[in-house]
Design a protein around this motif. Structure first.
Motif, PDB file in Angstrom:
ATOM      1  N   ALA A  55     -25.868 -58.449  49.916  1.00  0.00           N
ATOM      2  CA  ALA A  55     -26.687 -59.656  49.917  1.00  0.00           C
ATOM      3  C   ALA A  55     -27.245 -59.967  51.295  1.00  0.00           C
ATOM      4  O   ALA A  55     -28.326 -60.564  51.421  1.00  0.00           O
ATOM      5  CB  ALA A  55     -25.874 -60.839  49.398  1.00  0.00           C
ATOM      6  N   ASN A  56     -26.527 -59.561  52.333  1.00  0.00           N
ATOM      7  CA  ASN A  56     -26.968 -59.814  53.704  1.00  0.00           C
ATOM      8  C   ASN A  56     -27.610 -58.587  54.342  1.00  0.00           C
ATOM      9  O   ASN A  56     -27.756 -58.521  55.560  1.00  0.00           O
ATOM     10  CB  ASN A  56     -25.777 -60.291  54.545  1.00  0.00           C
ATOM     11  CG  ASN A  56     -25.366 -61.711  54.230  1.00  0.00           C
ATOM     12  OD1 ASN A  56     -25.880 -62.647  54.814  1.00  0.00           O
ATOM     13  ND2 ASN A  56     -24.439 -61.866  53.291  1.00  0.00           N
ATOM     14  N   ARG A  57     -27.986 -57.603  53.511  1.00  0.00           N
ATOM     15  CA  ARG A  57     -28.736 -56.418  53.924  1.00  0.00           C
ATOM     16  C   ARG A  57     -28.023 -55.604  55.003  1.00  0.00           C
ATOM     17  O   ARG A  57     -28.654 -54.976  55.851  1.00  0.00           O
ATOM     18  CB  ARG A  57     -30.134 -56.820  54.403  1.00  0.00           C
ATOM     19  CG  ARG A  57     -30.950 -57.493  53.318  1.00  0.00           C
ATOM     20  CD  ARG A  57     -32.377 -57.709  53.729  1.00  0.00           C
ATOM     21  NE  ARG A  57     -33.130 -58.348  52.656  1.00  0.00           N
ATOM     22  CZ  ARG A  57     -34.429 -58.657  52.737  1.00  0.00           C
ATOM     23  NH1 ARG A  57     -35.112 -58.357  53.839  1.00  0.00           N
ATOM     24  NH2 ARG A  57     -35.038 -59.237  51.715  1.00  0.00           N
ATOM     25  N   LEU A  58     -26.715 -55.596  54.928  1.00  0.00           N
ATOM     26  CA  LEU A  58     -25.936 -54.735  55.807  1.00  0.00           C
ATOM     27  C   LEU A  58     -25.682 -53.387  55.152  1.00  0.00           C
ATOM     28  O   LEU A  58     -25.442 -52.391  55.829  1.00  0.00           O
ATOM     29  CB  LEU A  58     -24.612 -55.406  56.169  1.00  0.00           C
ATOM     30  CG  LEU A  58     -24.706 -56.694  56.997  1.00  0.00           C
ATOM     31  CD1 LEU A  58     -23.341 -57.354  57.113  1.00  0.00           C
ATOM     32  CD2 LEU A  58     -25.285 -56.396  58.372  1.00  0.00           C
ATOM     33  N   LEU A  59     -25.688 -53.375  53.794  1.00  0.00           N
ATOM     34  CA  LEU A  59     -25.512 -52.147  53.027  1.00  0.00           C
ATOM     35  C   LEU A  59     -26.567 -52.084  51.936  1.00  0.00           C
ATOM     36  O   LEU A  59     -27.075 -53.128  51.489  1.00  0.00           O
ATOM     37  CB  LEU A  59     -24.117 -52.080  52.399  1.00  0.00           C
ATOM     38  CG  LEU A  59     -22.910 -51.948  53.330  1.00  0.00           C
ATOM     39  CD1 LEU A  59     -21.620 -51.959  52.513  1.00  0.00           C
ATOM     40  CD2 LEU A  59     -22.985 -50.687  54.171  1.00  0.00           C
ATOM     41  N   ALA A  60     -26.853 -50.870  51.499  1.00  0.00           N
ATOM     42  CA  ALA A  60     -27.874 -50.692  50.462  1.00  0.00           C
ATOM     43  C   ALA A  60     -27.327 -50.992  49.075  1.00  0.00           C
ATOM     44  O   ALA A  60     -28.062 -51.463  48.198  1.00  0.00           O
ATOM     45  CB  ALA A  60     -28.431 -49.278  50.518  1.00  0.00           C
ATOM     46  N   ASP A  61     -26.053 -50.697  48.821  1.00  0.00           N
ATOM     47  CA  ASP A  61     -25.482 -50.956  47.504  1.00  0.00           C
ATOM     48  C   ASP A  61     -23.992 -51.248  47.638  1.00  0.00           C
ATOM     49  O   ASP A  61     -23.400 -51.060  48.694  1.00  0.00           O
ATOM     50  CB  ASP A  61     -25.718 -49.781  46.543  1.00  0.00           C
ATOM     51  CG  ASP A  61     -25.264 -48.450  47.127  1.00  0.00           C
ATOM     52  OD1 ASP A  61     -24.308 -48.464  47.932  1.00  0.00           O
ATOM     53  OD2 ASP A  61     -25.842 -47.407  46.783  1.00  0.00           O
ATOM     54  N   ASN A  62     -23.431 -51.722  46.543  1.00  0.00           N
ATOM     55  CA  ASN A  62     -22.008 -52.076  46.489  1.00  0.00           C
ATOM     56  C   ASN A  62     -21.249 -50.930  45.826  1.00  0.00           C
ATOM     57  O   ASN A  62     -21.317 -50.769  44.607  1.00  0.00           O
ATOM     58  CB  ASN A  62     -21.816 -53.376  45.711  1.00  0.00           C
ATOM     59  CG  ASN A  62     -20.367 -53.843  45.686  1.00  0.00           C
ATOM     60  OD1 ASN A  62     -19.447 -53.077  45.954  1.00  0.00           O
ATOM     61  ND2 ASN A  62     -20.169 -55.107  45.353  1.00  0.00           N
ATOM     62  N   PRO A  63     -20.512 -50.113  46.583  1.00  0.00           N
ATOM     63  CA  PRO A  63     -19.834 -48.954  45.989  1.00  0.00           C
ATOM     64  C   PRO A  63     -18.688 -49.334  45.051  1.00  0.00           C
ATOM     65  O   PRO A  63     -18.212 -48.488  44.294  1.00  0.00           O
ATOM     66  CB  PRO A  63     -19.310 -48.196  47.217  1.00  0.00           C
ATOM     67  CG  PRO A  63     -19.162 -49.240  48.268  1.00  0.00           C
ATOM     68  CD  PRO A  63     -20.283 -50.206  48.034  1.00  0.00           C
ATOM     69  N   ALA A  64     -18.236 -50.584  45.108  1.00  0.00           N
ATOM     70  CA  ALA A  64     -17.130 -51.003  44.240  1.00  0.00           C
ATOM     71  C   ALA A  64     -17.618 -51.612  42.933  1.00  0.00           C
ATOM     72  O   ALA A  64     -16.809 -51.870  42.034  1.00  0.00           O
ATOM     73  CB  ALA A  64     -16.245 -52.011  44.979  1.00  0.00           C
ATOM     74  N   ALA A  65     -18.929 -51.841  42.820  1.00  0.00           N
ATOM     75  CA  ALA A  65     -19.474 -52.447  41.604  1.00  0.00           C
ATOM     76  C   ALA A  65     -19.180 -51.565  40.396  1.00  0.00           C
ATOM     77  O   ALA A  65     -19.406 -50.359  40.419  1.00  0.00           O
ATOM     78  CB  ALA A  65     -20.974 -52.659  41.759  1.00  0.00           C
ATOM     79  N   GLY A  66     -18.677 -52.178  39.349  1.00  0.00           N
ATOM     80  CA  GLY A  66     -18.401 -51.450  38.120  1.00  0.00           C
ATOM     81  C   GLY A  66     -17.078 -50.719  38.076  1.00  0.00           C
ATOM     82  O   GLY A  66     -16.675 -50.235  37.009  1.00  0.00           O
ATOM     83  N   VAL A  67     -16.394 -50.610  39.193  1.00  0.00           N
ATOM     84  CA  VAL A  67     -15.090 -49.940  39.207  1.00  0.00           C
ATOM     85  C   VAL A  67     -14.023 -50.934  38.747  1.00  0.00           C
ATOM     86  O   VAL A  67     -13.966 -52.057  39.246  1.00  0.00           O
ATOM     87  CB  VAL A  67     -14.742 -49.409  40.611  1.00  0.00           C
ATOM     88  CG1 VAL A  67     -13.397 -48.704  40.591  1.00  0.00           C
ATOM     89  CG2 VAL A  67     -15.839 -48.484  41.110  1.00  0.00           C
ATOM     90  N   THR A  68     -13.199 -50.548  37.824  1.00  0.00           N
ATOM     91  CA  THR A  68     -12.178 -51.455  37.310  1.00  0.00           C
ATOM     92  C   THR A  68     -10.904 -50.699  36.986  1.00  0.00           C
ATOM     93  O   THR A  68     -10.829 -49.469  37.113  1.00  0.00           O
ATOM     94  CB  THR A  68     -12.684 -52.204  36.066  1.00  0.00           C
ATOM     95  OG1 THR A  68     -11.740 -53.226  35.701  1.00  0.00           O
ATOM     96  CG2 THR A  68     -12.875 -51.239  34.900  1.00  0.00           C
ATOM     97  N   VAL A  69      -9.907 -51.449  36.551  1.00  0.00           N
ATOM     98  CA  VAL A  69      -8.607 -50.884  36.178  1.00  0.00           C
ATOM     99  C   VAL A  69      -8.223 -51.433  34.823  1.00  0.00           C
ATOM    100  O   VAL A  69      -8.349 -52.648  34.583  1.00  0.00           O
ATOM    101  CB  VAL A  69      -7.515 -51.254  37.210  1.00  0.00           C
ATOM    102  CG1 VAL A  69      -6.155 -50.760  36.743  1.00  0.00           C
ATOM    103  CG2 VAL A  69      -7.844 -50.660  38.568  1.00  0.00           C
ATOM    104  N   GLN A  70      -7.789 -50.575  33.957  1.00  0.00           N
ATOM    105  CA  GLN A  70      -7.286 -51.040  32.671  1.00  0.00           C
ATOM    106  C   GLN A  70      -5.898 -51.618  32.870  1.00  0.00           C
ATOM    107  O   GLN A  70      -5.012 -50.954  33.396  1.00  0.00           O
ATOM    108  CB  GLN A  70      -7.227 -49.894  31.660  1.00  0.00           C
ATOM    109  CG  GLN A  70      -8.583 -49.333  31.274  1.00  0.00           C
ATOM    110  CD  GLN A  70      -8.472 -48.274  30.194  1.00  0.00           C
ATOM    111  OE1 GLN A  70      -7.412 -48.102  29.599  1.00  0.00           O
ATOM    112  NE2 GLN A  70      -9.562 -47.581  29.939  1.00  0.00           N
TER     113      GLN A  70
END
Length: 546
Positions: free
Chosen positions: A318-333
């Motif tokens: 959101a603050n344009r420090l990174l291009a994407d969120n590598p943790a998005a969508g990663v989860t644990v059952q």
């Protein structure tokens, strides 16, 4: 007649094996119960036998230590025990010595040498920068916990002086080992330490071998000249999160997660982290064990590790420090938590702890720690508050007020964010039960000269670190009385309070207001529960008979 041998017992409902052992008659009064029960946390018969034997040895050692009473160690004996910590520290980091970042040697040489907290602030800051003082306290607390572990595995019961002596020896041992690791990172092997013929590949998963992958070719430039550190991201996130009301405990949790990620990846470059790396880190955490020797639960990985990564990486995007969120969508059952019993203390367990607190005699601990063991269990039993909310109480948070229908006034506790961390971030008033007044709680408060009742703030006046330390001591104290792992040593009071209050006829809305729980529906957000209604509710709670 053939006598049956002691063996693991299978729980009929959960099919998990347990250890049940009768407490020797001469120790019943000390232990506070006639039988010890402990889940072996396995359904495999062979594994249950192995764990049963290990736990039985520990239990017998504990009982032997109780019979001997507190033991004192000489400095030589303390350093001999610390040698095992030194050797394990070297062995743990020998393959990749440069990745040991937990113990900074420049700061480590000052562990247990910082000035007393009652000297002037300029003198303290001349000794060490204020941020480093907090880090020193973290290292010292780690040494104390390591000392507790070493004492426990040896079946030793030690007084506070001996515990501190061993903690100091462990600090010195880890400092020596960390200095050796610095040499090894430069290819300078210390005297007496030889380079192994072959280094075994001790990777929890194969994906760890790919952590040096280059950043995305199409990655957008960021505002920090192309390099953003993972550790730096957390600090930048906190500058904004603190103002948004995030708690210091959240910062500590996220910082620990990112530190673990750096150690796992073997680098600190946030721009090189991909979703595959986060998944590999997740699997690594699920395969790891915590300080208590137990596997880290999927719930912890999901709600602590992944939550921290998603929040901080999301803020960076959101603050344009990174291009994407590598943790998005990663989860644990994670399924529902398995419970082998009710989460609240039974009447017998509650009275066992409260009796021990009532008759607790001060040893080598601080006056505030002693007071916490003496009063906090009773306060938790009659308020339903969180342990941290009570431990952080100040003198001014206990006062007498006039309440209609209660002649003579009523004593109340004010649980407020001004004193520290409150989960709801809202102050609330909880009346003091008459039995607490009769037992002398108010007299105790009036006798305290310092602001804090149950802890000593750090050099900067902070309470987060000391608060956790006192909570740990309270948990240990409760565990000495009630060893069943199925009930939380601090949070079990909160469950019990609700059950007792419902049985006493207190309405759900009033219980929520007393305990600081959010209303259960939109309608519950309108109006408020008066202080009189709270006093009436607390007065209905039955006295606790010991």
């Amino acid at each position: 007649m053939v006598l049956s041998m002691s063996r693991p017992q299978l729980h009929p409902r959960t099919q998990t094996y347990w250890l049940r052992k009768r407490v020797p008659a001469d120790l019943v009064s000390v232990v506070g119960r006639k039988e010890v029960t402990l889940s072996l946390q396995t359904k495999d018969p062979a594994e249950a036998k192995r764990r049963y034997a290990e736990e039985l040895v520990k239990l017998e050692a504990r009982w032997a230590a109780l019979r001997k009473g507190p033991q004192k160690l000489s400095e030589r004996e303390a350093h001999e025990i610390a040698t095992t910590v030194h050797d394990s520290w070297l062995a743990r980091h020998a393959d990749e010595p440069s990745t040991q970042t937990f113990w900074p040697v420049e700061l480590g040489k000052r562990v247990f040498t910082r000035p007393p907290l009652d000297i002037s602030r300029p003198a303290v800051e001349a000794f060490c920068d204020p941020p480093e003082i907090g880090r020193l306290m973290v290292l010292e607390q780690w040494c104390r916990e390591a000392a507790d572990h070493e004492l426990q595995v040896r079946g030793l019961l030690a007084d506070e002086d001996t515990r501190t002596k061993l903690a100091r020896a462990i600090g010195a041992a880890v400092q020596r080992a960390s200095l050796s690791l610095q040499q090894m990172a430069r290819g300078e092997w210390p005297n007496g330490y030889s380079l192994p013929a072959s280094l075994p590949a001790r990777r929890s998963i194969e994906a760890a071998a790919k952590v040096a992958a280059p950043p995305h070719a199409n990655q957008a430039p960021n505002r920090n000249a192309g390099f953003v550190t993972l550790s730096g991201l957390v600090e930048k996130w906190w500058l904004e999160a603190e103002k948004a009301g995030k708690s210091p405990s959240t910062r500590e949790s996220y910082t620990n997660t990112f530190r673990s990620l750096v150690n796992f990846l073997k680098h600190d470059d946030a721009t090189r982290v991909t979703s595959e790396h986060v998944i590999a880190f997740k699997d690594h955490r699920l395969a790891s064990v915590g300080r208590n020797g137990k596997p880290i639960s999927p719930r912890t990985v999901k709600n602590s590790d992944l939550a921290g990564l998603k929040s901080v990486f999301g803020w960076a995007v959101a603050n344009r420090l990174l291009a994407d969120n590598p943790a998005a969508g990663v989860t644990v059952q994670s399924g529902a938590r398995v419970r082998t019993r009710d989460p609240s203390f039974t009447e017998e367990e509650a009275t066992t702890i409260l009796r021990a607190a009532l008759h607790f005699q001060r040893g080598g601990e601080l006056a505030q720690t002693y007071a916490a063991k003496r009063w906090v269990p009773w306060l938790l039993a009659f308020t339903g508050a969180r342990a941290g909310e009570i431990v952080q109480l100040r003198r001014q948070d206990v006062r007498r007020v006039e309440v209609a229908g209660h002649p003579g006034g009523t004593w109340v506790l004010t649980i407020t964010p001004e004193a520290g961390t409150v989960k709801t971030k809202q102050a609330r008033e909880v009346p003091v039960h008459p039995q607490l007044v009769e037992l002398g709680f108010v007299r105790f408060v009036e006798s305290v000269r310092e602001e804090r009742l149950f802890l000593v703030p750090d050099a900067k006046g902070g309470v987060a670190g000391p608060l956790q330390g006192v909570k740990n001591r309270l948990a240990e104290f409760a565990r000495e009385q009630v060893s069943d792992p199925g009930v939380s040593p601090n949070h079990g009071w909160r469950h019990r309070f609700r059950s007792v209050a419902i049985e006493a006829g207190v309405s759900e809305g009033v219980i929520d207001a007393l305990c600081g729980w959010a209303p259960r529906n939109v309608g519950g957000r309108y109006g408020s529960v008066s202080l009189k209604a709270r006093v009436d509710a607390i007065s209905r709670l039955p006295r606790i008979l010991l």
